[in-house]
Write an enzyme that holds these catalytic residues in place. Sequence first.
Site, PDB file in Angstrom:
ATOM      1  N   ASP A 122       0.857  -1.182   0.000  1.00 37.75           N
ATOM      2  CA  ASP A 122       0.000   0.000   0.000  1.00 37.75           C
ATOM      3  C   ASP A 122       0.894   1.232   0.000  1.00 37.75           C
ATOM      4  O   ASP A 122       1.744   1.388   0.884  1.00 37.75           O
ATOM      5  CB  ASP A 122      -0.898   0.012   1.240  1.00 37.75           C
ATOM      6  CG  ASP A 122      -1.969  -1.073   1.194  1.00 37.75           C
ATOM      7  OD1 ASP A 122      -1.952  -1.879   0.244  1.00 37.75           O
ATOM      8  OD2 ASP A 122      -2.817  -1.116   2.109  1.00 37.75           O
ATOM      9  N   ASP A 150     -15.754  -4.263  -1.647  1.00 37.52           N
ATOM     10  CA  ASP A 150     -15.630  -4.273  -0.195  1.00 37.52           C
ATOM     11  C   ASP A 150     -17.038  -4.385   0.373  1.00 37.52           C
ATOM     12  O   ASP A 150     -17.943  -3.679  -0.084  1.00 37.52           O
ATOM     13  CB  ASP A 150     -14.996  -2.969   0.301  1.00 37.52           C
ATOM     14  CG  ASP A 150     -13.650  -2.692  -0.372  1.00 37.52           C
ATOM     15  OD1 ASP A 150     -13.004  -3.663  -0.806  1.00 37.52           O
ATOM     16  OD2 ASP A 150     -13.264  -1.516  -0.463  1.00 37.52           O
TER      17      ASP A 150
END
Length: 246
Positions: A8, A131
């Site tokens: 990330d 998600d």
Amino acid sequence: MLLIPAIDLKDGQCVRLRQGAMDDATIFSDDPVKVAAHWRDQGARRLHLVDLNGAFAGKPKNLAVIRDILGEVGEDMPVQLGGGIRDLDTIEAYLDMGLAYVIIGTAAVKTPGFLHDACDAFPGQVIVGLDAKDGMVAIDGWAKITNHNVIDLAKRFEDYGVNSVIYTDIGRDGMMTGVNIEATVKLAQALTIPVIASGGLTNLDDIRALCAVEDEGIEGAITGRAIYEGSIDFAAAQTLADELAG
């Protein structure tokens, strides 16, 4: 089953966010290229990148480091990236740079026409990231829970021609509480395209549990915090997954 290490990116560094909060970031390295090379050397066969600044800005924000990562490992394994991908020009630029797959998340839910166009323009190279919390899709960095059922939406996107679905169970991501196997299997069973599990991988028992249901259509699992904090040894985990696959 593929274990896919996550890098990330925030401000050019490799970080992990807890529950998607930009102000709750742990910096693991200020040299993401070195991190990418490390995971390659540990036996990774795919790499997962997230442009966190890009996700919040709605456009690419870590281009220089992404280009460097692709220069280092792009020939050795496919690299997939999500965060800030909102138009076809961005996708084309990333694929030209050597990215194997782009991941479209919030934009797919908000502007499904864009996802449809992307699948038409770049067949086989578009992954959708969904998600969900309690089966309902969340968007905008998890800030908003929609009224879309994750399975219904995934089936619709499958019809568009997406390559696969990355499924993140929001209650678990970055919290080291185990993968939501039941929800992941339920989604995989409803689709003919592969599902990649994300969120909550904590130890080798999670790897064993996922491998036990791999045949339901679970192609891989993305792992982040666990491999950085040491609760999973990446090389050992990938070896275990390969052995369990027989």
